[in-house]
Design an enzyme around this catalytic site. Sequence first.
Site, short mmCIF file in Angstrom:
data_model
loop_
_atom_site.label_atom_id
_atom_site.label_comp_id
_atom_site.label_asym_id
_atom_site.label_seq_id
_atom_site.Cartn_x
_atom_site.Cartn_y
_atom_site.Cartn_z
N ASP A 177 -6.31 -9.62 3.52
CA ASP A 177 -6.34 -8.40 2.71
C ASP A 177 -7.30 -8.43 1.53
OD1 ASP A 177 -4.74 -10.25 1.30
OD2 ASP A 177 -3.63 -8.63 0.34
N GLU A 178 -8.19 -9.40 1.47
CA GLU A 178 -9.16 -9.38 0.38
C GLU A 178 -10.44 -10.09 0.77
OE1 GLU A 178 -8.35 -11.65 -3.27
OE2 GLU A 178 -6.76 -12.68 -2.19
#
Length: 177
Positions: free
Chosen positions: A106-107
Amino acid sequence: MAGSLRTILHVDMDAFYASVEERDRPELKGKPLIVGGTGGRGVVAAASYAVRCFGVHSAMPMAEALRRCPDAICVPPRMARYQEVSAQVFEIFHDFTPLVEGLSLDEAFLDVTASLRLLGDGIAIATEVRRRIREATGLTASVGLGPNKLLAKIASDLNKPDGLCRIGSDNVHAILD
């Protein structure tokens, strides 16, 4: 950012696992949701913003999270689903630059320095990345913009959720102070 040699974005999906669960199961939207091990020894993998106000956060023991918010809804993680959504998000990143450094599902850091001439300044690129993520997935992302990874990462945390923050030579001292 005038005078900067590099333009780095740090894109961080907001409460990613919990947000995917809320999107896939609308009845969970806005409720205190915990994604994680449902046994007494489990840990919180993700906490929705509705449960964070109780002090629940990722990596917290599940027993402590449930002590803080006994009415929380707990769901087991669905890693295959999160990987599928993550792949969609990373495809979007690659539309802006080949220089994508994933840190987790997610990043990621995106070096958009070479994209500036074609796509506009860093703010315009960050805004479009956020728009495209929302359009493709229905999820929000917070983006930090800076001349290096450290400042971009700090910036992405400052306006969560669904935020955009730029740290440059004109505001770096004020923000870090």
